[in-house]
Design a protein around this motif. Sequence first.
Motif, mmCIF file in Angstrom:
data_model
loop_
_atom_site.group_PDB
_atom_site.id
_atom_site.type_symbol
_atom_site.label_atom_id
_atom_site.label_comp_id
_atom_site.label_asym_id
_atom_site.label_seq_id
_atom_site.Cartn_x
_atom_site.Cartn_y
_atom_site.Cartn_z
ATOM 1 N N ARG A 252 0.831 -1.211 0.000
ATOM 2 C CA ARG A 252 0.000 0.000 0.000
ATOM 3 C C ARG A 252 0.867 1.265 0.000
ATOM 4 O O ARG A 252 0.662 2.176 -0.814
ATOM 5 C CB ARG A 252 -0.903 0.005 1.233
ATOM 6 N N ASP B 224 2.401 4.204 -3.176
ATOM 7 C CA ASP B 224 1.666 5.458 -3.021
ATOM 8 C C ASP B 224 2.622 6.634 -3.182
ATOM 9 O O ASP B 224 3.464 6.876 -2.307
ATOM 10 C CB ASP B 224 1.006 5.498 -1.645
ATOM 11 N N THR C 206 -7.909 -1.009 -1.725
ATOM 12 C CA THR C 206 -8.977 -0.164 -2.246
ATOM 13 C C THR C 206 -8.744 0.081 -3.732
ATOM 14 O O THR C 206 -7.676 -0.226 -4.275
ATOM 15 C CB THR C 206 -9.008 1.179 -1.510
ATOM 16 N N GLU C 207 -9.742 0.654 -4.400
ATOM 17 C CA GLU C 207 -9.587 0.957 -5.825
ATOM 18 C C GLU C 207 -8.420 1.912 -6.055
ATOM 19 O O GLU C 207 -7.661 1.750 -7.025
ATOM 20 C CB GLU C 207 -10.887 1.557 -6.375
ATOM 21 N N ARG C 208 -8.270 2.897 -5.191
ATOM 22 C CA ARG C 208 -7.150 3.838 -5.335
ATOM 23 C C ARG C 208 -5.816 3.119 -5.156
ATOM 24 O O ARG C 208 -4.865 3.363 -5.895
ATOM 25 C CB ARG C 208 -7.289 4.960 -4.323
ATOM 26 N N GLU C 209 -5.732 2.224 -4.178
ATOM 27 C CA GLU C 209 -4.486 1.497 -3.921
ATOM 28 C C GLU C 209 -4.149 0.559 -5.083
ATOM 29 O O GLU C 209 -2.991 0.417 -5.469
ATOM 30 C CB GLU C 209 -4.604 0.720 -2.612
ATOM 31 N N GLU D 177 -4.962 1.073 -8.171
ATOM 32 C CA GLU D 177 -4.489 1.919 -9.259
ATOM 33 C C GLU D 177 -3.042 2.348 -9.015
ATOM 34 O O GLU D 177 -2.242 2.420 -9.955
ATOM 35 C CB GLU D 177 -5.388 3.147 -9.399
ATOM 36 N N ASN D 178 -2.685 2.597 -7.755
ATOM 37 C CA ASN D 178 -1.293 2.925 -7.433
ATOM 38 C C ASN D 178 -0.364 1.766 -7.805
ATOM 39 O O ASN D 178 0.720 1.978 -8.367
ATOM 40 C CB ASN D 178 -1.139 3.237 -5.944
#
Length: 640
Positions: free
Chosen positions: A92, A96, A135-138, A140-141
């Motif tokens: 994660r 990021d 998560t979706e953001r993670e 994508e990262n």
Amino acid sequence: MSTSKPLPYFTSLNSPLTTRAQVVDVCKSLLNPLLPFFSPGKTRLRLGATATRYDEAGAQLEGFTRPMWGFGALLAGGESFEGADFWLEGIRNGTDPDHPEFWGWSKDLDQRMVEMCPLGFALCVAPKQLWDPLTERERENVRVWLDINKKEMPNTNWLWFRVFANLALMKNGAAYDAERLEADLDHLDTFHRSGGWSNDGPRDALQMDYYSGSFAIQYLQLLYAKINGDKDPKRAQEYKSRARMYAKDFLHYFDEQGRAITFGRSLTYRFAMAGFWAAVAFADLELEAPLGWGVVKGVLLRNLRYWSRQKDILNGSGILTIGYGYPNQFISENYNSPGSTYWFMLSFAALALPESHPFWQSEEQAYPSDSIPPILPLEHPMHIMVKRGGHTFLLSSGQMCHYPMRASESKYGKFAYSSAFGYSVPTGGYFVEAIGGDNVLALSDDAGETWKVRRKPLNARLETIEGTPVLISEWKPWFDVVVETYLIPPSEATPNWHLRLHRITSGGRNLKTSEGAFALNGVATKDERELQTMNEEKSEGRQESNGEAVAVTRGGAVGIVELAQPTRAGRVLDEDANSNLIESRSVLPSLAMDVPADADIWLTTAVFAIPPSVTDYQTRWQDGWQRRPDIPDWMKSRMA
């Protein structure tokens, strides 16, 4: 009462290492010592202070990702691990760009690309633990960080690392570059020659070491076949076909005790040398006789047992050190960080399989010595594989590293490489004991101040002469000096001897020469002090005379003899400390002689070796030592 710390489980000899549960315990025992070294954000592990050619953040990233070979296999096999959340948090935070411990974007030719391979593998085989919780953001990262599709990569096995970056995204339903994935696979397929063998890179330099098999190419081909075989069945079947052919040859690089022949670079990866056999199991690949599941299991687990007995490979915190048999920077490459060594955990891939798999259910079988030839020429790596007189080794000509690398001449250019007697590397210059002089012919044109050995072989070829495979090559230490070498494996009559015949044309230079046999343990058993003159029983010590030298220690018996005129001086050299892979104190039986300018002469060398695994070698060696080999008549004709 002793206050010393107990040994880590891996080297405590508490387990016979025969069952899956015991191997699981070993894998965990190697992961557990890493946990205190995680950074606050869990993205990096600083396991030491030595540097590499790349940045410190990349080096600490290695410490995070490389254990994921074993960690990912544990999770895939249904095992739990108390540190699992550390790696999930690290993924994660490391991907990021807003986190203070962000791993950083890959540049061209970046070490971060390498580390995407074990991370990609873990994401492929353990998505429930490492992808689904994101998560979706993670996610994508992770996707953006793994996107190196427009970056320059070396034309080597590195291309597989981009394959696994894309493969991890594809298998988890994320956007990936399908065109780049296919192009990389197509290009990697051009590395394949035939018979299952792949060169590690371009055709103009022969380099077929453990990267061709266990460290990268064969290993990753089989992982790909299992992970993506349903989507790419044609390529998966081709990779399995190559592995079946390769396995027949690769078996010869291991001995009955589980050791692998020390050859090539990156040997600090240690247990990874057996990784191919773990990949065979992972890919559910049934091999041809005599390589049934029991034999494959035996080769892999005996290698693990061998390393479990090497107490000097871990430091006091249970961290694997840079080195081979003991901590040693001399043998390392400039890309070896303190975390690099954990590439060895790829050999735990079989833990991804359930207990019910035929690999784990099979009864372990002994090495199939009776089912394989004692002498086997291998055309592609230019090796002659030898299993005679209790000794597993190879003769080599033709290989070299195609880019500058520390001790390249020692890792690829020696005449012979053994599973029992590790090779030596240079520790400096200006004296012959420091040049890593085992299994080389070293020449000096400045009265012994500096020395040259074979690095770049010329006109290397493998011939069969009167039924015997022979390796022939040339090299030029200077523009006006030429050395031609013939390497001949042991005969049935003299199983512990191999021959080396060298023709030297010295040009306008006065030369000193030094030729070494195998290096071996160099201390006396009684007091651990320097090896003395041979004792009365001739069961231990050194012996030198005109034309021959021999040493017998707890590390075996090794000797070297000049078979014809001119006679060379026999010497047992005390190699510079820490020059040998296996023995920190080693000796080297050798022959020395001066060659005048404008000479055209032959040196006729016979090298003798008996490993300590041979029963009663300390009393039996004398019989073999006295029974000298003959120069074949065809060779005498060529010399004439």
